[in-house]
Design an enzyme around this catalytic site. Structure first.
Site, PDB file in Angstrom:
ATOM      1  N   ALA A  22     -83.271  -6.305  35.387  1.00 26.99           N
ATOM      2  CA  ALA A  22     -83.001  -4.826  35.597  1.00 26.99           C
ATOM      3  C   ALA A  22     -83.575  -3.538  34.807  1.00 26.99           C
ATOM      4  O   ALA A  22     -82.956  -2.645  35.063  1.00 26.99           O
ATOM      5  CB  ALA A  22     -81.540  -4.682  35.963  1.00 26.99           C
ATOM      6  N   GLY A  25     -89.157  -2.754  37.207  1.00 29.97           N
ATOM      7  CA  GLY A  25     -89.747  -3.143  38.525  1.00 29.97           C
ATOM      8  C   GLY A  25     -88.339  -3.407  39.420  1.00 29.97           C
ATOM      9  O   GLY A  25     -87.720  -2.212  39.346  1.00 29.97           O
ATOM     10  N   TYR A 163     -96.327 -20.470  38.355  1.00 32.83           N
ATOM     11  CA  TYR A 163     -96.166 -19.514  38.830  1.00 32.83           C
ATOM     12  C   TYR A 163     -95.442 -19.739  40.602  1.00 32.83           C
ATOM     13  O   TYR A 163     -94.523 -19.666  40.606  1.00 32.83           O
ATOM     14  CB  TYR A 163     -96.329 -18.448  38.688  1.00 32.83           C
TER      15      TYR A 163
END
Length: 297
Positions: A22, A25, A163
């Site tokens: 947090a 972004g 990813y």
């Protein structure tokens, strides 16, 4: 009907939310908006200095705590320090980085994006009251779960496929978690089954601090050029997460923009690989073995 935005969030007064990653972004916007509508928000971040800077940009009840998803001992320490929580947002992640290992010997994408959040969720389950929302990606469509080589020890390493595998794992984790939640019996005699549910969301293509961080100049330049042309801002991307966090949706709902990259926020599609119950169950069992954590309800 007008398009749903964060301005439509209901009050979260009296509720606690944990948002991983947090400090910038999508995670920062998600935490900021939940705090704005009254939630007590815990910013779970690896770099607490950056977390404190992000917290200063927010209004409301926010607290910064250290969480390194690449170190299971840090995950355990963080979970031990939580008393009760209503919403867990598994947002933190890395994207298309060079091959590296976590503190526990996992390939860094699967270790951070999936296994760290898998362990965190299992450790927090007895303390959770409402929902778990995990941030996946459209890139899950290119993913394949290799149960024999989850950590890329034998396959030629690909940053983007690593990813994509981790983002596919996010969706399989969500569906298997929801299946298990639905099998939970009454918590006590005469009680009702758990109301806890698992959902997922994807931001489309939002311009955040993830792009252009691979360390490869040409590849980063191409990604950044494309990002400037087709991407949305972090507020739009976080809108998908906030919708999953706040709306009365069935468990295992996957939320995203209607047209993939843009459009109205709504339940969206996933690939057939992301729907395979046998793959989800096998990944769960392997993840339990690797993290030493289990479904704890």
């Amino acid at each position: 009907m007008p398009e749903w935005t964060a301005a439509d969030l209901p009050s979260f007064a009296g509720r606690t939310a944990i948002v991983t990653g947090a400090n910038g972004g999508l995670g920062e916007v998600t935490a900021r908006e939940l705090a704005r509508v009254g939630a007590r928000v815990i910013l779970a971040v690896r770099d607490t200095g950056k977390g404190e800077v992000a917290a200063q940009r927010m209004r409301g009840d926010v607290e910064v705590r250290r969480l390194d998803l690449q170190d299971l001992s840090s995950v355990q320490d963080f979970a031990d320090g939580v008393d009760t929580v209503d919403v867990l947002v598994n947002n933190a992640g890395i994207m298309a980085t060079d091959y590296a290992l976590t503190a526990d010997g996992f390939e860094r994408h699967i270790g951070t994006n999936h296994l760290g959040h898998f362990a965190l969720t299992n450790l927090l389950l007895p303390k959770l009251t409402d929902r778990v929302v995990t941030v996946s990606s459209l890139m899950h469509m290119f993913g394949y779960i290799s149960h024999k080589d989850l950590n890329w020890q034998f396959r030629p390493y690909s940053r983007w496929l690593a990813y994509s595998q981790s983002k596919l794992a996010n969706l399989l984790f969500t569906s298997e978690l929801q299946r298990r939640l639905e099998t939970v019996g009454p918590p006590q005699a005469g009680g009702a089954p758990t109301s806890l549910r698992a959902l997922a969301a994807h931001p489309g293509w939002s311009h955040t601090n993830l792009q252009g961080q691979s360390g490869r100049k040409l590849g980063d330049a191409v990604i950044m050029a494309a990002t400037h042309i087709v991407s949305t801002d972090a507020d739009f991307g976080a809108r998908q997460t906030l919708y999953a966090v706040s709306q009365d949706l069935p468990g295992n709902t996957f939320v995203g923009p209607r047209f993939g990259l843009r459009g109205r926020t709504q339940p969206t599609w996933r690939t057939w690989l992301a729907k395979r119950a046998t793959t989800a169950a096998a990944l769960w069992e392997l993840s339990e073995q690797l993290t030493g954590t289990k479904f704890s309800l």
